[in-house]
Design an enzyme around this catalytic site. Sequence first.
Site, PDB file in Angstrom:
ATOM      1  N   ILE A   9       0.864  -1.183   0.000  1.00 53.72           N
ATOM      2  CA  ILE A   9       0.000   0.000   0.000  1.00 53.72           C
ATOM      3  C   ILE A   9       0.901   1.234   0.000  1.00 53.72           C
ATOM      4  O   ILE A   9       1.571   1.527   0.986  1.00 53.72           O
ATOM      5  CB  ILE A   9      -0.927   0.021   1.232  1.00 53.72           C
ATOM      6  CG1 ILE A   9      -1.786  -1.242   1.288  1.00 53.72           C
ATOM      7  CG2 ILE A   9      -1.810   1.260   1.218  1.00 53.72           C
ATOM      8  CD1 ILE A   9      -2.623  -1.371   2.555  1.00 53.72           C
ATOM      9  N   GLY A  10       0.937   1.935  -1.110  1.00 55.97           N
ATOM     10  CA  GLY A  10       1.780   3.122  -1.238  1.00 55.97           C
ATOM     11  C   GLY A  10       2.940   2.881  -2.179  1.00 55.97           C
ATOM     12  O   GLY A  10       3.814   2.058  -1.883  1.00 55.97           O
ATOM     13  N   VAL A 131      13.156   3.640  11.557  1.00 56.98           N
ATOM     14  CA  VAL A 131      14.259   4.383  12.185  1.00 56.98           C
ATOM     15  C   VAL A 131      15.549   4.088  11.424  1.00 56.98           C
ATOM     16  O   VAL A 131      15.917   2.929  11.242  1.00 56.98           O
ATOM     17  CB  VAL A 131      14.456   3.983  13.665  1.00 56.98           C
ATOM     18  CG1 VAL A 131      15.600   4.779  14.283  1.00 56.98           C
ATOM     19  CG2 VAL A 131      13.174   4.173  14.458  1.00 56.98           C
ATOM     20  N   GLY A 133      16.434   4.512   8.217  1.00 59.18           N
ATOM     21  CA  GLY A 133      16.474   4.131   6.804  1.00 59.18           C
ATOM     22  C   GLY A 133      17.038   2.737   6.614  1.00 59.18           C
ATOM     23  O   GLY A 133      16.475   1.753   7.074  1.00 59.18           O
ATOM     24  N   LYS A 204      11.375   8.925  16.126  1.00 61.43           N
ATOM     25  CA  LYS A 204      12.317   7.794  16.080  1.00 61.43           C
ATOM     26  C   LYS A 204      12.864   7.477  17.472  1.00 61.43           C
ATOM     27  O   LYS A 204      13.008   6.299  17.828  1.00 61.43           O
ATOM     28  CB  LYS A 204      13.445   8.117  15.104  1.00 61.43           C
ATOM     29  CG  LYS A 204      12.956   8.254  13.669  1.00 61.43           C
ATOM     30  CD  LYS A 204      14.017   8.838  12.757  1.00 61.43           C
ATOM     31  CE  LYS A 204      13.465   9.024  11.349  1.00 61.43           C
ATOM     32  NZ  LYS A 204      14.428   9.687  10.455  1.00 61.43           N
TER      33      LYS A 204
END
Length: 434
Positions: A9-10, A131, A133, A204
């Site tokens: 989704i996205g 958190v 990447g 984060k």
Amino acid sequence: MKEIKVGLIGFGTVGKGLAEVLLSQRERLVRRTGMTIRLAGIADHGTAALPERFSDIPLTQDARTLINDPDIDIIVELIGGIEPAKTFVLEAIAHGKHVITANKALLSQEGAEIFAAAAKRGVEVGFEASVGGGIPVIKALKEGLVANRILSIMGIMNGTANYILTRMTDEGMPFAEVLKDAQKLGFAEADPTYDVEGIDTAHKLAILMTMAYGMPITHHEIATEGISRIEPMDIELARELGCRIKLLAISRNHGDHVEARVHPTMVPQGHLLASINGAYNAIHFHGDTVGNVLLYGLGAGSIPTGSAVAADVVDIARNIRCHSIGRVPALSYLPEAMRPRRITPMDELCGPYYFRLTVLDQPGVLATVAGILSKYEISIESVIQKGRKKIGAVAVVIVTHSAKESAVSAALDEINRLASVTAPVVKIRILEEE
């Protein structure tokens, strides 16, 4: 060979990165899992057609088409924001599907409800990409550091803010100019508030504290300050003081209470975090058995973040294959072991400070300021005056010894009311070695 079907989704930056990773690493993932992992559907209301290399993947504008599909094992939510992301995640869980998200805002605000629903339904929640990447920080806390009492968390967790501060430091450019350039280059959003005001970093930190300390916390409980008031003069004066300014997330574990804060910090140039530049992130943990651990890498970007999402897909796929759902608690601690702790009020914290005052160049001004600081038991370590003129305002920099935040706030309130002070005092905390 078992096939694991994934619904996405996205199809924005991270969604495209996940699709690329699953396609380009397909054979490697087969060799590492013994399963075929297939992107079985993509939902994105703003995408009319997929790129040619993904043309065999069904595309829909309705996320519930994927959520209601009984053949899909894992739903990946990459649309961001609170709603409708929260609704989609909870609906997927209710349908017995495992979920993966990179949505730090959602988890830091609504995580308790989501993790409770997943535990009740017996499904997994993956959130490695929320958190750092592409940095495997969640897995490090969840598994690699599981035998440790985490004593502190400290890090640079927002690539946009770090990119801006790096350019300001290396090129002497003002904040507004660097921000505008960063937006043109795609390093900053059109509305950069979450990044430059520290909110994204607080999201984060809340996730990491929940996992590290086994405590519920939301980003609303974290004292947060951004970098928009930092000027080139502060950058240059930090250099003279042997420091670089970084936007840091800082938490220390005192047992019955914990620190939780995000703010610009003067970091001594010899500290590892001082050398983290550009869009890179670095997260430092101190554990009672392992000592110091520093994780470093790209904190954003399509492919690095897509790699982190793919790692969650593989973890869940392996658990499905081995019938071991729930083997590792999502937040490292068992739900019944989570317990609240007091967040140390900022007013109680102590440390050295940098103050930059803009004052009229008149006799007695510095003596008045020093008197106010003395009144609140704030000891001065050094004073620097810049740009002395016969007429007009000058910059005066004061570096203090360790002082209590409540005293600093009271002193600066009084100093800011002086007729000779022509602009609000800029305050930056100085990092103390642990």
